[in-house]
Design a protein around this motif. Structure first.
Motif, mmCIF file in Angstrom:
data_model
loop_
_atom_site.group_PDB
_atom_site.id
_atom_site.type_symbol
_atom_site.label_atom_id
_atom_site.label_comp_id
_atom_site.label_asym_id
_atom_site.label_seq_id
_atom_site.Cartn_x
_atom_site.Cartn_y
_atom_site.Cartn_z
ATOM 1 N N GLU A 129 0.930 -1.067 -0.026
ATOM 2 C CA GLU A 129 0.095 0.095 -0.033
ATOM 3 C C GLU A 129 1.265 1.161 0.030
ATOM 4 N N TYR A 130 0.244 2.040 -0.999
ATOM 5 C CA TYR A 130 1.401 3.902 -1.177
ATOM 6 C C TYR A 130 -0.097 4.738 -0.684
ATOM 7 N N SER A 131 0.038 5.663 0.782
ATOM 8 C CA SER A 131 -0.306 6.406 1.220
ATOM 9 C C SER A 131 0.398 8.040 0.762
ATOM 10 N N HIS A 132 -0.355 8.663 -0.458
ATOM 11 C CA HIS A 132 0.026 9.947 -0.346
ATOM 12 C C HIS A 132 -0.590 11.336 0.533
ATOM 13 N N GLY A 133 -1.034 10.922 1.745
ATOM 14 C CA GLY A 133 -1.742 12.107 2.162
ATOM 15 C C GLY A 133 -3.359 12.511 1.330
ATOM 16 N N ARG A 134 -3.442 14.257 0.876
ATOM 17 C CA ARG A 134 -4.082 14.449 0.751
ATOM 18 C C ARG A 134 -4.032 14.377 -1.166
ATOM 19 N N TYR A 135 -3.453 13.869 -1.571
ATOM 20 C CA TYR A 135 -3.386 13.177 -2.712
ATOM 21 C C TYR A 135 -3.835 11.686 -3.198
ATOM 22 N N GLY A 136 -4.437 10.851 -1.784
ATOM 23 C CA GLY A 136 -5.011 9.640 -1.741
ATOM 24 C C GLY A 136 -3.666 8.683 -1.681
ATOM 25 N N TYR A 137 -4.169 7.677 -2.636
ATOM 26 C CA TYR A 137 -3.092 6.107 -2.248
ATOM 27 C C TYR A 137 -4.067 4.878 -3.045
ATOM 28 N N PRO A 162 -9.617 16.562 1.063
ATOM 29 C CA PRO A 162 -10.984 15.032 1.541
ATOM 30 C C PRO A 162 -11.640 15.263 0.732
ATOM 31 N N VAL A 163 -11.268 15.794 -0.905
ATOM 32 C CA VAL A 163 -12.957 15.425 -2.192
ATOM 33 C C VAL A 163 -12.243 14.331 -3.086
ATOM 34 N N VAL A 164 -12.525 13.453 -2.677
ATOM 35 C CA VAL A 164 -12.075 12.347 -3.684
ATOM 36 C C VAL A 164 -12.575 12.483 -5.070
ATOM 37 N N ASP A 165 -11.451 12.433 -6.029
ATOM 38 C CA ASP A 165 -12.183 12.853 -7.509
ATOM 39 C C ASP A 165 -12.451 11.487 -7.764
ATOM 40 N N ARG A 166 -11.484 10.974 -7.815
ATOM 41 C CA ARG A 166 -11.857 9.252 -8.700
ATOM 42 C C ARG A 166 -11.386 7.724 -8.054
ATOM 43 N N PHE A 167 -11.783 6.840 -8.184
ATOM 44 C CA PHE A 167 -11.163 5.626 -7.740
ATOM 45 C C PHE A 167 -12.072 4.558 -8.365
ATOM 46 N N ILE A 168 -11.037 3.683 -8.710
ATOM 47 C CA ILE A 168 -10.875 2.439 -9.602
ATOM 48 C C ILE A 168 -11.198 1.450 -8.688
ATOM 49 N N SER A 169 -10.836 0.133 -8.535
ATOM 50 C CA SER A 169 -11.274 -1.261 -8.251
ATOM 51 C C SER A 169 -11.096 -1.958 -9.117
ATOM 52 N N ILE A 170 -9.326 -3.173 -9.184
ATOM 53 C CA ILE A 170 -9.771 -3.420 -10.041
ATOM 54 C C ILE A 170 -9.676 -5.518 -9.021
ATOM 55 N N VAL A 181 -16.272 8.418 -10.056
ATOM 56 C CA VAL A 181 -15.741 10.052 -10.788
ATOM 57 C C VAL A 181 -16.944 10.559 -10.211
ATOM 58 N N ASN A 182 -16.465 11.697 -9.238
ATOM 59 C CA ASN A 182 -17.348 12.681 -8.488
ATOM 60 C C ASN A 182 -17.477 14.105 -9.561
ATOM 61 N N THR A 183 -18.054 13.494 -9.193
ATOM 62 C CA THR A 183 -19.329 15.400 -10.692
ATOM 63 C C THR A 183 -19.460 16.067 -9.710
ATOM 64 N N ASN A 184 -19.542 16.575 -8.872
ATOM 65 C CA ASN A 184 -19.881 17.315 -7.851
ATOM 66 C C ASN A 184 -18.797 18.782 -7.807
ATOM 67 N N ALA A 185 -19.480 20.351 -8.889
ATOM 68 C CA ALA A 185 -17.390 20.053 -8.675
ATOM 69 C C ALA A 185 -17.261 21.160 -7.572
ATOM 70 N N ASP A 186 -18.733 21.040 -6.580
ATOM 71 C CA ASP A 186 -18.461 22.046 -5.181
ATOM 72 C C ASP A 186 -17.952 20.990 -3.685
ATOM 73 N N ALA A 187 -18.120 20.057 -4.427
ATOM 74 C CA ALA A 187 -17.570 18.954 -2.952
ATOM 75 C C ALA A 187 -16.895 19.457 -2.163
ATOM 76 N N GLN A 188 -17.142 19.196 -0.879
ATOM 77 C CA GLN A 188 -15.900 19.604 0.080
ATOM 78 C C GLN A 188 -14.975 18.781 1.127
ATOM 79 N N GLY A 189 -16.121 16.989 0.850
ATOM 80 C CA GLY A 189 -15.146 16.330 1.128
ATOM 81 C C GLY A 189 -17.191 15.404 2.088
ATOM 82 N N GLY A 190 -16.535 14.021 1.688
ATOM 83 C CA GLY A 190 -18.293 13.649 1.743
ATOM 84 C C GLY A 190 -19.585 14.084 0.624
ATOM 85 N N ASP A 191 -19.602 14.442 0.609
ATOM 86 C CA ASP A 191 -20.895 15.033 -0.398
ATOM 87 C C ASP A 191 -20.120 14.901 -1.753
ATOM 88 N N GLU A 192 -19.074 14.048 -1.824
ATOM 89 C CA GLU A 192 -19.206 14.223 -3.732
ATOM 90 C C GLU A 192 -20.289 13.464 -3.984
#
Length: 228
Positions: A129-137, A162-170, A181-192
């Motif tokens: 696992e790689y964790s990159h702080g605010r940029y994701g993992y 805090p906003v998840v822009d994109r997630f992929i699971s293979i 893919v988050n479509t809420n341009a105004d998301a603050q985190g948790g409201d994606e």
């Protein structure tokens, strides 16, 4: 009755002793080359036989990998790797040596710190696992099968704080892929608001841990024909 009780106690003690012995089995010195040192030891059953196997996170000792920072201190940028050995009776048998597949924990991360690496055993699988702080993992899941550690899963989250822009699971066992893919341009985190899509892996292929030369250069999505 006394004989039966004694037998049960003896059996229990032998069982406890066997488990303790499995946990304290000595790791042979020759398992790791002299050019490297062990920085972390991970134990867990990786082949389903009920015995703890061992994963060694190792690091090169090359003096050429030592640098002086701006404060005059020494920075060790030697690369890291893995040695994996499976328990066989009263000894460990090596099944993988990939000595330099990870960059140093002291690698220059540019404007942000370098991703943090962790290696663990979970439910019979090996997780990198790689964790990159605010940029994701991003997480690679390997399983011991066909006499090798094969990639069976990959998960990645691209974040903006805090906003998840994109997630992929293979899932490489089923060849199924989940993209969000988050479509809420105004998301603050948790409201994606995610647009989800399910796909099949376009170009399935075997990815073995022993064949990965550098995780920094590894692109699972590109290898499987899933690049954006």
């Amino acid at each position: 009755m006394k004989t039966t009780h004694t037998a049960l106690v003896t059996a229990a003690l032998l069982s406890i002793g066997a488990r303790c012995g499995a946990a304290t089995l000595q790791i042979p010195a020759g398992l790791v080359p002299e050019s490297h040192k062990v920085v972390e030891t991970i134990r867990g059953d990786l082949n389903g036989d009920g015995r703890d196997d061992v994963v060694l996170l190792i690091k090169a000792r090359d003096r050429k990998g030592l640098f002086t920072d701006e404060q005059g201190g020494t920075v060790d940028r030697n690369r890291r790797g893995l040695v994996i050995a499976l328990r066989n009776g009263d000894r460990y048998e090596p099944v993988l040596k990939n000595l330099n597949c990870f960059s140093s924990e002291n690698e220059d991360g540019g404007v942000y710190f370098a991703p943090e690496l962790s290696v663990s055993s979970r439910k019979g699988n090996l997780l990198i696992e790689y964790s990159h702080g605010r940029y994701g993992y991003w997480t690679y899941t390997f399983r011991y099968r066909n006499s090798a550690f094969e990639l069976i899963g990959y998960d990645s989250s691209s974040n903006s704080g805090p906003v998840v822009d994109r997630f992929i699971s293979i899932n490489l066992l089923t060849s199924k892929v989940l993209k969000k893919v988050n479509t809420n341009a105004d998301a603050q985190g948790g409201d994606e608001r995610f647009r989800e899509s399910w796909l099949k892996v376009p170009t399935p292929r075997r990815i073995a841990l022993a064949d990965i030369e550098d995780f920094d250069e590894l692109s699972v999505e590109r290898m499987l024909g899933l690049s954006r």
